[in-house]
Design a protein around this motif. Structure first.
Motif, short mmCIF file in Angstrom:
data_model
loop_
_atom_site.label_atom_id
_atom_site.label_comp_id
_atom_site.label_asym_id
_atom_site.label_seq_id
_atom_site.Cartn_x
_atom_site.Cartn_y
_atom_site.Cartn_z
N GLY A 136 0.79 -1.48 0.33
CA GLY A 136 -0.01 0.20 -0.18
C GLY A 136 0.82 1.26 0.39
O GLY A 136 0.31 2.52 0.38
N THR A 137 2.04 1.22 -0.47
CA THR A 137 3.18 2.22 0.04
C THR A 137 3.80 2.75 -1.31
O THR A 137 4.15 1.39 -2.40
N THR A 138 3.90 3.52 -2.30
CA THR A 138 4.81 4.26 -3.70
C THR A 138 6.07 5.06 -3.38
O THR A 138 5.37 5.69 -2.36
N VAL A 139 6.97 4.74 -4.44
CA VAL A 139 7.80 6.20 -4.18
C VAL A 139 7.14 7.51 -4.87
O VAL A 139 6.81 7.12 -5.77
N GLU A 140 7.09 9.08 -3.50
CA GLU A 140 6.22 9.47 -4.61
C GLU A 140 7.74 10.28 -5.63
O GLU A 140 7.50 10.97 -6.38
N THR A 141 8.57 10.96 -4.29
CA THR A 141 9.77 11.54 -5.74
C THR A 141 11.38 10.57 -5.17
O THR A 141 11.43 10.16 -4.22
N PHE A 142 12.15 11.09 -5.55
CA PHE A 142 13.70 11.20 -5.29
C PHE A 142 14.01 12.16 -5.83
O PHE A 142 14.60 12.92 -6.88
N GLU A 143 15.39 12.06 -4.99
CA GLU A 143 16.68 12.88 -5.19
C GLU A 143 17.72 12.36 -5.04
O GLU A 143 18.13 11.77 -3.90
N HIS A 144 19.10 13.13 -5.86
CA HIS A 144 20.37 12.01 -5.47
C HIS A 144 20.50 12.87 -4.85
O HIS A 144 21.44 14.58 -4.89
N VAL A 145 21.52 12.95 -4.36
CA VAL A 145 22.69 13.71 -3.09
C VAL A 145 24.01 12.77 -3.14
O VAL A 145 23.92 11.79 -3.35
N LYS A 146 24.33 13.45 -1.95
CA LYS A 146 25.35 12.59 -1.94
C LYS A 146 27.03 12.89 -3.08
O LYS A 146 27.78 11.51 -2.94
N GLY A 147 26.71 13.68 -4.13
CA GLY A 147 27.47 13.75 -5.42
C GLY A 147 27.04 12.43 -6.01
O GLY A 147 27.26 12.07 -6.22
N GLY A 148 25.89 12.17 -6.21
CA GLY A 148 25.47 11.07 -6.53
C GLY A 148 25.54 9.50 -5.82
O GLY A 148 25.03 8.66 -7.24
N LYS A 149 25.75 9.84 -4.86
CA LYS A 149 26.04 8.11 -4.55
C LYS A 149 25.40 7.89 -3.17
O LYS A 149 25.15 6.92 -3.04
N ALA A 150 23.95 8.62 -2.93
CA ALA A 150 22.64 8.07 -3.07
C ALA A 150 21.67 8.46 -3.34
O ALA A 150 21.67 9.85 -4.55
N VAL A 151 20.63 8.45 -2.92
CA VAL A 151 19.05 8.54 -3.47
C VAL A 151 18.32 8.71 -2.23
O VAL A 151 18.39 7.98 -1.51
N SER A 156 5.12 7.73 -0.66
CA SER A 156 3.42 8.36 -0.01
C SER A 156 3.10 8.08 1.72
O SER A 156 2.02 8.57 1.86
N ASP A 157 3.70 7.16 2.11
CA ASP A 157 3.12 7.21 4.14
C ASP A 157 3.81 8.73 4.13
O ASP A 157 3.66 8.96 6.00
N GLY A 158 5.30 9.32 3.08
CA GLY A 158 5.59 10.57 4.21
C GLY A 158 7.02 10.31 4.75
O GLY A 158 7.43 11.35 5.02
N SER A 159 7.18 9.03 4.47
CA SER A 159 8.49 8.63 5.24
C SER A 159 9.49 9.18 4.33
O SER A 159 9.10 9.17 2.92
N GLU A 160 10.77 9.26 4.20
CA GLU A 160 11.81 9.85 3.97
C GLU A 160 12.97 9.03 4.30
O GLU A 160 13.52 8.98 5.61
N GLU A 161 13.70 8.46 3.35
CA GLU A 161 14.86 7.84 3.55
C GLU A 161 15.82 8.20 2.47
O GLU A 161 15.49 7.91 1.40
N GLU A 162 16.98 7.17 2.65
CA GLU A 162 18.04 7.55 2.39
C GLU A 162 18.41 5.54 1.68
O GLU A 162 18.26 5.20 2.51
N TYR A 163 18.68 5.87 0.21
CA TYR A 163 19.08 4.54 0.15
C TYR A 163 20.39 4.52 -1.20
O TYR A 163 20.66 5.51 -1.48
N ASP A 164 21.34 3.33 -1.32
CA ASP A 164 22.41 3.73 -2.00
C ASP A 164 21.60 2.81 -3.51
O ASP A 164 22.38 3.13 -4.46
N LEU A 165 20.96 2.41 -3.12
CA LEU A 165 20.12 2.24 -5.16
C LEU A 165 18.63 1.88 -4.72
O LEU A 165 18.35 1.44 -3.55
#
Ligand SMILES: Cc1cc2nc3c(=O)[nH]c(=O)nc-3n(C[C@H](O)[C@H](O)[C@H](O)COP(=O)(O)OP(=O)(O)OC[C@H]3O[C@@H](n4cnc5c(N)ncnc54)[C@H](O)[C@@H]3O)c2cc1C
Length: 439
Positions: A136-151, A156-165
């Motif tokens: 019941g959840t989807t990716v709302e938005t994403f942006e490249h961070v840490k000089g492109g080393k993370a995203v 859609s549940d409002g949470s925000e987190e950083e991933y390597d991929l």
């Protein structure tokens, strides 16, 4: 030496490609590890859909996952396909090739209900250490961070987190794909000009376990398949321009959509075999599983941007008319995990982050798999569509005559004996870097 931190992976889509990738990634060589979150838009496992088939290198990739016994256990036994005329008389019969050798015919050795395959993959991954499903959840938005080393991903549940991929496995209409290129590059979706409605109806005496296929003039046709005895699966098909596709697909309710499909076949109600039953069956309780889609291909110049990559239908849907979408998804999941293992697993050293090599792996994944995708996608879509849904009665007769000749001369059996299901010369690479599957 302290082990490197786990690769933080977010997979969008718990269909076939997403869980297959998670299973492959669980086999990264020590000391590499992943934490994998799989978000699925549907409130639960979307274990629906009709028959899908695995062929050629897709079967090889499925075997690499160690799930062959579980998949074998849910294979649909479809003896063959009957080409019928509008009176329901068999014009030609093509049996399936279950020898495990040579080319498959229309009914493949590995015919599986999509939902069953979803469940096999889900069951194989849900309890793996480090794997987490979020429904019941989807990716709302994403942006490249840490000089492109993370995203950085907002869900859609409002949470925000950083991933390597971030891996878009969210199917042909992929939201990840649509948001991946911020420089105006095209979405890469190429509609095929044919729509199909899928649903179930109550069984009747005489329903055959063979697939049946009836071509109607006016760019229409229908098929039936029977994977179980308590219902019959109906596929209505209609080809046409954008306006016709909109008429069939753009409705606010399923009831309106069903009406639109019934309208297309109303002139055949009196004399085309079965069609009255199929149209009336649209209103049966079994037909609650109704859905309709336009077939499309996805063709992209690049499959990744920074730490975002697409896999399966999201990245390279070949359209269901090729019968290879699931095979591509399995092969792609194996190659992507294999290239990550290869690029990030060599010379793991203290103070060096092995995941810095993820972009190398993403580039290698694309280089390795693209030739296979290209061969599969390189089919004369328009010609296939006009065979599936012929314009005139004359072309229908031609199809019947050609099918009869092929069956009588047993050309299909010759093709099965000397042919192969592999398109072109591409073979699944071997990644010994991935540990053996747990059986
Ligand atoms: C309901 C359904 C029925 C299908 N029926 C057939 C069929 O009858 N015959 C056939 O040949 N192929 C069918 N397919 C397509 C077939 O499954 C794929 O071609 C192939 O198996 C590749 O799988 P995939 O995982 O790339 O894509 P899919 O199997 O399409 O899986 C994509 C997954 O992503 C989820 N998703 C979509 N958007 C989002 C989002 N924004 N966020 C999170 N998750 C999202 C979907 O719910 C789905 O679970 C069907 C697909 C679906 C979803």
């Amino acid at each position: 030496m302290s082990p490197p931190p786990p690769l933080r992976v977010l997979i969008s889509g718990a269909g076939i490609a997403g869980p297959a990738l998670a299973l492959n990634l669980s086999r990264l060589p020590s000391p590499l590890k992943c934490t994998i979150t799989i978000v699925e838009r549907h409130p639960d496992l979307r274990a629906s859909g009709q028959q899908i088939d695995l062929r050629g290198q897709g079967v090889v990739a499925m075997r690499k996952l160690g799930i062959e016994p579980q998949v074998r256990a849910v294979v649909v036994d479809e003896p063959g396909v009957r080409i019928l005329n509008r009176k329901g008389k068999t014009q030609a019969y093509f049996g399936s090739n279950k020898t495990g050798k040579g080319a498959q015919s229309f009914s493949a050795e590995w015919e599986i209900m999509r939902g069953d395959l979803c469940r096999v993959l889900y069951d194989a991954t849900v309890d793996l250490p480090g794997v987490r499903y979020v429904f019941g959840t989807t990716v709302e938005t994403f942006e490249h961070v840490k000089g492109g080393k993370a995203v950085k991903v907002k869900l859609s549940d409002g949470s925000e987190e950083e991933y390597d991929l971030l891996v878009g496995c969210d199917g042909v209409g992929s939201r990840v794909r649509r948001r991946m290129f911020t420089d105006g590059r095209k979405d890469g979706l190429f509609p095929a000009g044919i729509a199909c409605a899928f649903y179930s109806i109550p069984p009747a005496e005489g329903d055959t376990p063979d697939a049946t296929w009836c071509h109607l003039s006016g760019r229409r046709g229908f098929m039936t398949r029977r994977d179980r005895e308590d219902c019959l699966r109906v596929y209505l098909m209609c080809a046409g321009d954008d306006e016709q596709m909109a008429k069939l697909l753009k409705h606010s309710t399923v009831a309106e959509q069903k009406e639109a499909w019934a309208e297309v076949f109303k002139h055949d109600l009196l004399d085309a075999w079965g069609i009255r039953r199929f149209i009336e069956g649209l209103h049966s309780p079994q037909a609650d599983d109704f859905y309709a889609v336009e077939f499309a291909q996805v063709k992209l110049d690049n499959w990744s941007e920074g730490r975002v990559v697409v896999l399966g239908d999201a990245g390279f849907c070949p359209a269901p008319l090729t019968g290879q979408g699931t095979s591509l998804a399995f092969a792609g999941a194996y190659v992507l995990a294999g290239e990550i293992a290869r690029a990030c697993g060599k010379d793991v050293q203290e103070d060096v982050n092995p995941w810095d090599n993820v972009p190398v792996a993403l580039a290698a994944y694309e280089t390795e798999l693209k030739p296979f995708v290209k061969t599969v996608q390189d089919v004369p879509v328009k010609r296939i569509v006009s065979f599936m849904c012929p314009e005139s009665a004359w072309v229908v007769s031609l199809i019947h005559w050609a099918a009869w000749l092929i069956a009588v001369l047993r050309l299909n059996q010759l093709a099965a004996k000397f042919g192969s299901d592999d398109k072109g010369s591409w073979r699944l690479p071997d990644y010994p870097e991935l540990s053996a599957p747990k059986s």
